[in-house]
Design a protein around this motif. Structure first.
Motif, mmCIF file in Angstrom:
data_model
loop_
_atom_site.group_PDB
_atom_site.id
_atom_site.type_symbol
_atom_site.label_atom_id
_atom_site.label_comp_id
_atom_site.label_asym_id
_atom_site.label_seq_id
_atom_site.Cartn_x
_atom_site.Cartn_y
_atom_site.Cartn_z
ATOM 1 N N PRO A 1 53.977 37.705 40.465
ATOM 2 C CA PRO A 1 54.281 38.732 39.537
ATOM 3 C C PRO A 1 53.826 38.566 38.043
ATOM 4 C CG PRO A 1 56.317 37.612 40.166
ATOM 5 C CD PRO A 1 55.273 37.200 41.079
ATOM 6 N N GLY A 2 53.433 39.840 37.542
ATOM 7 C CA GLY A 2 52.987 39.624 36.272
ATOM 8 C C GLY A 2 51.634 38.812 36.052
ATOM 9 N N ALA A 3 51.493 37.863 35.143
ATOM 10 C CA ALA A 3 50.265 37.004 35.192
ATOM 11 C C ALA A 3 49.975 36.329 36.397
ATOM 12 C CB ALA A 3 50.495 35.910 34.010
ATOM 13 N N SER A 4 48.791 36.307 36.649
ATOM 14 C CA SER A 4 48.505 35.567 38.029
ATOM 15 C C SER A 4 48.291 33.913 38.225
ATOM 16 C CB SER A 4 46.881 35.996 38.327
ATOM 17 O OG SER A 4 45.975 35.379 37.495
ATOM 18 N N GLY A 5 48.196 33.550 39.330
ATOM 19 C CA GLY A 5 48.396 32.092 39.399
ATOM 20 C C GLY A 5 47.006 31.408 38.590
ATOM 21 N N LEU A 6 45.918 32.280 38.432
ATOM 22 C CA LEU A 6 44.861 31.837 38.019
ATOM 23 C C LEU A 6 45.003 31.443 36.377
ATOM 24 C CD1 LEU A 6 41.847 31.019 37.976
ATOM 25 C CD2 LEU A 6 41.370 33.385 37.711
ATOM 26 N N ASP A 7 45.978 32.701 35.790
ATOM 27 C CA ASP A 7 46.311 32.680 34.309
ATOM 28 C C ASP A 7 47.321 31.447 34.191
ATOM 29 O OD1 ASP A 7 45.026 34.825 33.676
ATOM 30 O OD2 ASP A 7 46.517 36.291 34.331
#
Length: 233
Positions: free
Chosen positions: A60-66
């Motif tokens: 949720p929100g920023a991705s795992g990549l972020d």
């Protein structure tokens, strides 16, 4: 020996509990913390300093990549294993280029996830079999396109490795630590979908990054298919 500490990052409690039970069946693994999104993952990483982060791509929100990029900014040696629904080569290469040590799809078996965590904890790149096959297929279809997924530093290290230079020689030439060179070396093999240095050399030859004469000259013994190098040096 002290168990490998693992940080679990997933917004689904049932999924985290499943991962925890699976991993803690192994005496060598211990879950030290859990997080539900990118912000809490970063905070938990800074607080607990886990050996391995097992992180879902979709948060949720920023991705795992972020989250991966944020954690890597804090610690360039952080070992993150990404878990995702996507088995395609393009996404896997993007994640590996961002600094992940491994990439496992949710369709992988439990044993494959455990193997990946253990491999990453030992400083080895880890790819599930379906993703490895996807990268291999892309590499065979258009090897030059795979090169586009590597950064300038990685391309240079690939060229030097394929030319027969040792890790310490490359470190001296590029003003890097041997550990950094070895990390690049593992990452490059994963991103182009090869397992051995011999496959790495043939890939570099196939795209014209090195010449046959350069490779042969670096070998201490003759290889069928390559001209004789400086075997008597």
């Amino acid at each position: 020996m002290k168990p490998v500490s693992v940080l679990l990052v997933d917004d689904h409690p049932v999924v985290r509990e499943g991962y925890r039970r699976l991993l803690e069946r192994q005496p060598s693994l211990s879950v030290c913390a859990e997080a539900v999104d990118a912000d809490s993952a970063y905070e938990a990483f800074c607080r607990h300093r886990p050996d391995v982060v097992v992180m879902d791509m979709l948060l949720p929100g920023a991705s795992g990549l972020d989250a991966l990029r944020h954690i890597r900014q804090r610690d360039a040696d952080a070992r993150v294993l990404m878990v995702t629904m996507h088995s395609g080569a393009s996404m896997a290469l993007k994640v590996l280029q961002a600094g992940a040590w491994g990439y496992v799809t949710k369709s992988s078996g439990p044993k494959e996830l455990v193997r990946a965590v253990l491999a990453v904890s030992q400083g080895e790149q880890a790819l599930c079999e379906d993703t490895r096959q996807a990268i291999e297929t892309q590499r065979l279809a258009d090897p030059v396109a795979v090169l586009d997924d590597l950064g300038p530093r990685e391309v240079e290290i690939l060229r030097l490795v394929a030319s027969g230079h040792t890790s310490d020689a490359i470190a001296d030439a590029l003003n890097l630590s041997e550990k950094t060179v070895r990390n690049y070396h593992y990452a490059i093999k994963s991103r182009i979908g090869v397992r051995t240095d011999a496959q790495l050399v043939w890939f570099a030859l196939s795209i014209g990054l090195v010449r046959v004469d350069d490779v042969a000259a670096a070998l201490p013994f003759p290889v069928p298919g390559l001209p004789a190098g400086r075997c008597d040096d």
